[in-house]
Scaffold this active site. Structure first.
Site, PDB file in Angstrom:
ATOM      1  N   HIS A 173       0.864  -1.074  -0.074  1.00 54.94           N
ATOM      2  CA  HIS A 173      -0.051   0.039  -0.165  1.00 54.94           C
ATOM      3  C   HIS A 173       1.023   1.240   0.038  1.00 54.94           C
ATOM      4  O   HIS A 173       0.912   2.017   1.054  1.00 54.94           O
ATOM      5  CB  HIS A 173      -0.902  -0.141   1.112  1.00 54.94           C
ATOM      6  CG  HIS A 173      -2.252   0.154   0.842  1.00 54.94           C
ATOM      7  ND1 HIS A 173      -3.041  -0.971   0.023  1.00 54.94           N
ATOM      8  CD2 HIS A 173      -3.222   1.293   1.158  1.00 54.94           C
ATOM      9  CE1 HIS A 173      -4.182  -0.681  -0.172  1.00 54.94           C
ATOM     10  NE2 HIS A 173      -4.474   0.798   0.721  1.00 54.94           N
ATOM     11  N   GLY A 178      -5.399   5.327  -4.258  1.00 58.99           N
ATOM     12  CA  GLY A 178      -5.353   4.950  -5.643  1.00 58.99           C
ATOM     13  C   GLY A 178      -4.420   3.429  -5.671  1.00 58.99           C
ATOM     14  O   GLY A 178      -4.040   3.001  -6.829  1.00 58.99           O
ATOM     15  N   ASN A 179      -4.249   2.702  -4.498  1.00 58.17           N
ATOM     16  CA  ASN A 179      -3.666   1.525  -4.595  1.00 58.17           C
ATOM     17  C   ASN A 179      -4.260   0.244  -5.039  1.00 58.17           C
ATOM     18  O   ASN A 179      -3.577  -0.473  -5.711  1.00 58.17           O
ATOM     19  CB  ASN A 179      -3.180   1.159  -2.974  1.00 58.17           C
ATOM     20  CG  ASN A 179      -2.335   2.088  -2.445  1.00 58.17           C
ATOM     21  OD1 ASN A 179      -0.947   2.159  -2.575  1.00 58.17           O
ATOM     22  ND2 ASN A 179      -2.856   2.992  -1.446  1.00 58.17           N
ATOM     23  N   ARG A 181      -6.603   0.652  -7.623  1.00 63.31           N
ATOM     24  CA  ARG A 181      -6.720   0.653  -8.976  1.00 63.31           C
ATOM     25  C   ARG A 181      -5.305   0.370  -9.672  1.00 63.31           C
ATOM     26  O   ARG A 181      -5.163  -0.306 -10.847  1.00 63.31           O
ATOM     27  CB  ARG A 181      -7.095   2.064  -9.220  1.00 63.31           C
ATOM     28  CG  ARG A 181      -8.662   2.158  -8.986  1.00 63.31           C
ATOM     29  CD  ARG A 181      -8.933   3.744  -9.101  1.00 63.31           C
ATOM     30  NE  ARG A 181      -8.608   4.365  -7.904  1.00 63.31           N
ATOM     31  CZ  ARG A 181      -8.643   5.618  -7.665  1.00 63.31           C
ATOM     32  NH1 ARG A 181      -8.671   6.509  -8.682  1.00 63.31           N
ATOM     33  NH2 ARG A 181      -8.423   6.038  -6.297  1.00 63.31           N
ATOM     34  N   THR A 182      -4.381   0.955  -9.191  1.00 61.32           N
ATOM     35  CA  THR A 182      -2.843   0.791  -9.374  1.00 61.32           C
ATOM     36  C   THR A 182      -2.381  -0.619  -9.455  1.00 61.32           C
ATOM     37  O   THR A 182      -1.757  -1.244 -10.498  1.00 61.32           O
ATOM     38  CB  THR A 182      -1.663   1.566  -8.908  1.00 61.32           C
ATOM     39  OG1 THR A 182      -2.335   2.920  -8.854  1.00 61.32           O
ATOM     40  CG2 THR A 182      -0.369   1.386  -9.444  1.00 61.32           C
ATOM     41  N   ALA A 183      -2.781  -1.537  -8.484  1.00 57.74           N
ATOM     42  CA  ALA A 183      -2.507  -2.702  -8.400  1.00 57.74           C
ATOM     43  C   ALA A 183      -3.382  -3.455  -9.509  1.00 57.74           C
ATOM     44  O   ALA A 183      -2.610  -4.668 -10.293  1.00 57.74           O
ATOM     45  CB  ALA A 183      -2.631  -3.452  -6.841  1.00 57.74           C
TER      46      ALA A 183
END
Length: 339
Positions: A173, A178-179, A181-183
């Protein structure tokens, strides 16, 4: 084996460029809508598509929702571009991707968080997960990137690498927001870059959103909410099983849809058409509706800058399948060549 079987069929099936474009576009829209919806976005699928197509600039009281959808769409286009060009998995790529998700495609790469982040239950306010402290984030992210690159060299199956990249990013994290969505975008990047993109015909985000309990439950591999109380050494089998089963499901659905479509398009494509890459095929499909195109048509359908579009158009003219009309005019138009 189900994943590999579906992949082999889709990779070799003779779909027309127009059908490929349609299937890819619909999957992109679903991915964008459902990935943002998981994080609380209030736009419907139809509204998200209107935003993507610029048919509607905004919805009253939902400016943030509109921005999230636009940013995710742009980030997904960028992921596809990086994957096509075999860009290496690096921390810089991660920071650039997160900046697009959060602030838009012209934003500078975002630095990792400098303080503690806490994930709380939206109703009770209780702590659901306490990620690593900020002082450990840089080291953990560097270790994750090194592991992904080593795993690729060691021949670990790409779907498993994608699953673990998704898990570890979400676990660290590294940002305040936005973690998730980015993952999900990072997993897509790994799959697409290393031969499991399936032409972009599938959306895992859609299935995550339809069963959030299974998605979040599989990510929560340890009973304690504190990262330092066992999360780093937890057994990840449950998450791997979830990710593989879901990937198998979406690959099989994409394969079934492609097979159904190809029955309506029996003639095999000529060699010249089969040699076109993904972006060329997308642009080629524009000619199913018009006799000539301009650079802005290409920029819109590919989601690329005008400079990059000019480079591609010049290459395609040199390759021999496009020709330039009215060369004396600054605003050039293009049509298909005789071949």
């Amino acid at each position: 084996m189900e994943i590999e079987s579906a992949r082999a069929i889709v990779e070799n099936i003779p779909l027309s460029p127009a059908i490929e474009r349609e299937l890819r576009y619909k999957a992109r829209v679903r991915s964008t809508h459902y990935s943002t919806r998981i994080e609380g976005n209030r736009l419907t699928l139809k509204e998200a598509e209107q935003v993507i197509e610029n048919k509607k600039k905004g919805f009253h009281g939902r400016a943030r929702d509109v921005k999230e959808v636009k940013n995710y769409w742009d980030a997904l286009i960028k992921v596809e571009d990086w994957a096509e060009n075999k860009v290496e998995f690096t921390e810089d790529i991660i920071k650039r991707l997160h900046s697009i998700v959060e602030k838009g495609k012209r934003a500078k790469p975002t630095s990792y968080r400098d303080g503690q982040n806490v994930i709380r239950d939206s109703q009770s306010g209780g702590i659901v997960y306490l990620p690593p402290e900020a002082k450990d984030v840089s080291r953990l992210m560097a270790e994750m990137v090194r592991w992904v690159r080593k795993a690729e060299k060691d021949g670990i199956p790409i779907p498993i690498i994608a699953a673990l990249a998704h898990y570890q990013f979400a676990t660290i994290h590294p940002y305040y927001d936005g973690n998730g969505r980015t993952a999900r975008l990072l997993a897509t990047f790994v799959l697409q870059r290393d031969g499991y993109g399936l032409h972009g015909f599938f959306s895992m985000e859609e299935h995550h959103a339809h069963d959030l309990n299974s998605y979040y439950g599989s990510l929560a591999v340890h009973k304690h909410h504190n990262y330092y109380e066992g999360r780093a050494s937890a057994d990840l089998t449950a998450w791997i099983k979830y990710f593989m089963a879901l990937l198998s499901k979406v690959f099989t659905q994409a394969k079934d849809e492609a097979v159904k479509r190809v029955k309506k398009f029996v003639p095999r494509e000529p060699k010249e058409l089969r040699q076109l890459d993904r972006r060329a095929r997308v642009v080629f499909s524009l000619f199913s509706k018009k006799d000539k195109i301009v650079s802005s048509d290409v920029a819109q359908v590919l989601g690329l800058s005008n400079r990059m579009v000019r480079v591609l158009l010049k290459k395609w003219v040199n390759d021999g399948w496009l020709i330039v009309l009215d060369t004396a005019n600054r605003s050039r138009t293009y049509s298909l060549s005789a071949i």
